[in-house]
Design a protein around this motif. Structure first.
Motif, PDB file in Angstrom:
ATOM      1  N   HIS A   1      49.691  34.489 -46.125  1.00 29.23           N
ATOM      2  CA  HIS A   1      48.504  34.040 -45.383  1.00 29.23           C
ATOM      3  C   HIS A   1      48.791  32.769 -44.592  1.00 29.23           C
ATOM      4  O   HIS A   1      48.338  32.626 -43.444  1.00 29.23           O
ATOM      5  N   MET A   2      49.536  31.846 -45.202  1.00 30.13           N
ATOM      6  CA  MET A   2      49.878  30.618 -44.473  1.00 30.13           C
ATOM      7  C   MET A   2      50.764  30.909 -43.262  1.00 30.13           C
ATOM      8  O   MET A   2      50.677  30.222 -42.245  1.00 30.13           O
ATOM      9  N   ALA A   3      51.608  31.959 -43.370  1.00 31.47           N
ATOM     10  CA  ALA A   3      52.409  32.359 -42.208  1.00 31.47           C
ATOM     11  C   ALA A   3      51.503  32.879 -41.082  1.00 31.47           C
ATOM     12  O   ALA A   3      51.725  32.577 -39.889  1.00 31.47           O
TER      13      ALA A   3
ATOM     14  N   THR B   1      33.201  33.677 -42.976  1.00 28.58           N
ATOM     15  CA  THR B   1      33.758  35.019 -43.160  1.00 28.58           C
ATOM     16  C   THR B   1      34.046  35.687 -41.817  1.00 28.58           C
ATOM     17  O   THR B   1      35.124  36.286 -41.626  1.00 28.58           O
ATOM     18  N   GLU B   2      33.100  35.598 -40.888  1.00 33.02           N
ATOM     19  CA  GLU B   2      33.309  36.227 -39.577  1.00 33.02           C
ATOM     20  C   GLU B   2      34.447  35.560 -38.812  1.00 33.02           C
ATOM     21  O   GLU B   2      35.190  36.223 -38.077  1.00 33.02           O
ATOM     22  N   PHE B   3      34.599  34.273 -38.997  1.00 32.24           N
ATOM     23  CA  PHE B   3      35.701  33.568 -38.346  1.00 32.24           C
ATOM     24  C   PHE B   3      37.043  34.085 -38.846  1.00 32.24           C
ATOM     25  O   PHE B   3      37.973  34.316 -38.046  1.00 32.24           O
TER      26      PHE B   3
ATOM     27  N   ALA C   1      43.654  39.892 -41.031  1.00 34.39           N
ATOM     28  CA  ALA C   1      43.338  41.224 -41.550  1.00 34.39           C
ATOM     29  C   ALA C   1      42.520  41.109 -42.825  1.00 34.39           C
ATOM     30  O   ALA C   1      42.623  40.130 -43.580  1.00 34.39           O
ATOM     31  N   SER C   2      41.708  42.102 -43.064  1.00 31.48           N
ATOM     32  CA  SER C   2      40.829  42.085 -44.221  1.00 31.48           C
ATOM     33  C   SER C   2      41.652  42.171 -45.517  1.00 31.48           C
ATOM     34  O   SER C   2      42.598  42.953 -45.621  1.00 31.48           O
TER      35      SER C   2
END
Length: 411
Positions: free
Chosen positions: A248-250, A316-318, A324-325
Motif C-alpha cells: 500500500h505504501m508503494a 473512503t471515497e478518496f 484498488a478496493s
C-alpha cells in the motif's frame, strides 16, 4: 584736318541733336542685312506691309515648310499664323489626353494656377498615373474604418487564454504544495507532540512513532524501492511493516510522486505564462491570479463542506479514487494504523485546507482589482448639494478676513 566723308542717310549722325528720334535698323524692311533680327511670321504678326525682298524670302520659306510637319511652337495647318501656342509640350499632351477622355470630373478651378504664381502662367494638374490616386467608394472607406476600429478595440485571444490557464493551474499548485508540507517530518513532530493526540495502545511512545513514522514519510518522497520499508524491524526483531502495508505504501508513493511531478511541471508552465503575460498583457498576471484564488476558495470550500458532512464517507471515497478496493484497509494492531490513526488524517486534512485557504486569501487581497491597480483615475469627492458648500466657503472666507483684520490690529 577735316573729314569730308559723306554720312549715309540711314546711319546715326553724331552731330544731330539729342532730341531727334533714332532710327532702328531692325525695323527697316529694305535692309536685307538686318532681316534676321525681325520676328518670324510663324511666331509674330505685324501690320507693316512687307517689302518685295521679304515677300520673296517668305514665299520661299513657305514652300519649304509645306514639305515638313509643324515643329514645336509652330502653328498647324489652318491655324492663324500670328497665334502662339502657350505652354510646354507636356502641357499640350495633357490637354489633348483630357480632351480625348471626354469631360473631366475635376472642379472648375482645377486648372487654375496656384496662389502666388505669376500672372498669365499656365497651370495644369498632374494626371493620375496609378490606382493609388483613385479614391475608393465611400462605402468601402467606411467599412474599412469600422473594421480597423474593431480590430484595435478587440482584445487578443491568446493573453486571455493564458489568464484562464493560470487561473486553472493555481489551485492545483497550491494543493500540491500543501500536501508536500504535510508529508514532512516537521508535521509528524507537531502531531505526535501536540496535546490531545491519541496514544498507541500497543506500546509505541512518541519517540517510536517519530522514528518509524519518519521512515514511512521519507519513503514517499525518495527513490528507494519497497525494501526501504520491508526490511525494517522493531525492538523485538520482528518485521515492522507487513507485506500488505509495504504494498500500500508503494501505491501511495506512486500517487505522491506523480502529484509532485505534475505540480513541478505546472509551476514551470505557470512561470512561462507569467513571463508572457507581463510582456504582452498589462495586468494579465494579476487578473489570472485573482481568478485562480477565487477558484481555489470555491474548490476548497466545497471539499471542506463534504468532509464536514461525513468524514468517513469522504475518506473512503478518496481512497477508492486512487487505490484498488481491499488494498488500503488494515487491522488496528498493524503498524500503519498505530503510526497514523484516524485523528492524524483529520488533522492532515485540516492543515491542507488551512494552508490552501490562507494562501488563496492573501492572493485575493493582493490582486484585488482596485482603481489604482487597474490604472483608473481616483474618484472625485462628491460636493455637498445646494448652497451648503458655497455658504461654508463663504463663511471660511469671512472668518479668514476677520482673523486677518484682528492680526492687523494686533500688529
Amino acid at each position: 584736318m577735316n573729314d569730308n566723308t559723306s554720312i549715309p542717310s540711314r546711319r546715326l549722325d553724331p552731330q544731330r541733336e539729342a532730341d531727334e528720334p533714332v532710327l532702328d535698323p531692325a525695323h527697316d524692311s529694305n535692309e536685307p542685312a538686318f532681316e534676321w533680327m525681325t520676328a518670324s511670321p510663324a511666331t509674330s504678326f505685324t501690320e507693316d506691309a512687307p517689302s518685295h525682298g521679304a515677300a520673296a524670302n517668305r514665299s520661299a520659306a513657305d514652300d519649304g515648310a509645306a514639305h515638313r510637319s509643324p515643329g514645336i511652337g509652330e502653328p498647324a495647318d489652318g491655324e492663324p499664323a500670328g497665334r502662339v501656342q502657350a505652354g510646354s509640350r507636356a502641357d499640350r499632351k495633357a490637354a489633348e489626353a483630357a480632351a480625348a477622355n471626354g469631360p473631366s470630373d475635376l472642379p472648375p478651378d482645377a486648372g487654375a494656377p496656384p496662389s502666388g504664381a505669376a500672372p498669365g502662367a499656365h497651370y495644369s494638374e498632374q494626371l493620375p498615373t496609378s490606382a493609388l490616386q483613385i479614391r475608393p467608394p465611400r462605402e468601402d472607406v467606411e467599412r474599412r474604418n469600422a473594421e480597423r476600429e474593431q480590430a484595435a478595440n478587440a482584445k487578443p485571444v491568446l493573453p486571455r487564454f493564458m489568464q484562464v490557464v493560470l487561473a486553472v493551474f493555481y489551485p492545483v499548485i497550491l494543493l500540491v504544495l500543501a500536501v508536500r508540507a504535510v508529508t514532512s517530518p516537521l508535521f509528524l513532530w507537531v502531531e505526535y507532540h501536540r496535546p490531545g493526540f491519541p496514544g498507541d495502545g500497543y506500546g509505541f511512545n512518541s519517540d517510536d512513532r517519530m522514528t518509524y513514522g519518519s521512515y514511512a514519510v521519507d519513503y514517499l518522497s525518495n527513490w528507494s524501492g519497497p525494501r526501504y520499508l520491508g526490511e525494517l524491524v522493531n525492538r523485538n526483531g520482528e518485521k515492522l511493516f507487513q507485506d500488505g502495508e509495504v504494498s500500500h505504501m508503494a501505491d501511495v508513493k506512486v500517487v505522491i510522486l506523480s502529484a509532485f511531478g505534475a505540480g513541478a511541471l505546472l509551476v514551470l508552465l505557470s512561470i512561462a505564462v507569467i513571463i508572457y503575460l507581463r510582456r504582452r498583457s498589462s495586468g494579465g498576471v494579476r487578473r489570472g491570479l485573482f481568478a485562480g484564488s477565487i477558484v481555489t476558495l470555491t474548490l476548497i470550500s466545497a471539499l471542506a463542506g463534504l468532509a464536514l458532512l461525513g468524514w468517513e464517507q469522504f475518506f473512503t471515497e478518496f481512497h477508492r479514487i486512487f487505490f484498488a478496493s481491499g488494498t488500503w484497509t488494515f487491522a488496528l494492531e498493524d503498524t500503519l494504523i498505530r503510526l497514523f490513526p484516524g485523528q492524524f488524517w483529520i488533522d492532515a486534512g485540516i492543515a491542507i485546507a488551512g494552508l490552501v485557504l490562507l494562501t488563496a486569501l492573501v492572493t485575493l487581497i493582493l490582486t484585488w482589482p482596485t482603481r489604482r491597480r487597474r490604472g483608473l483615475p481616483k474618484r472625485a469627492k462628491k460636493s455637498r448639494t445646494g448652497g451648503g458648500a458655497e455658504a461654508e466657503s463663504g463663511a471660511q472666507a469671512e472668518s479668514g478676513a476677520e482673523v486677518g483684520e484682528d492680526r492687523s490690529v494686533r500688529l
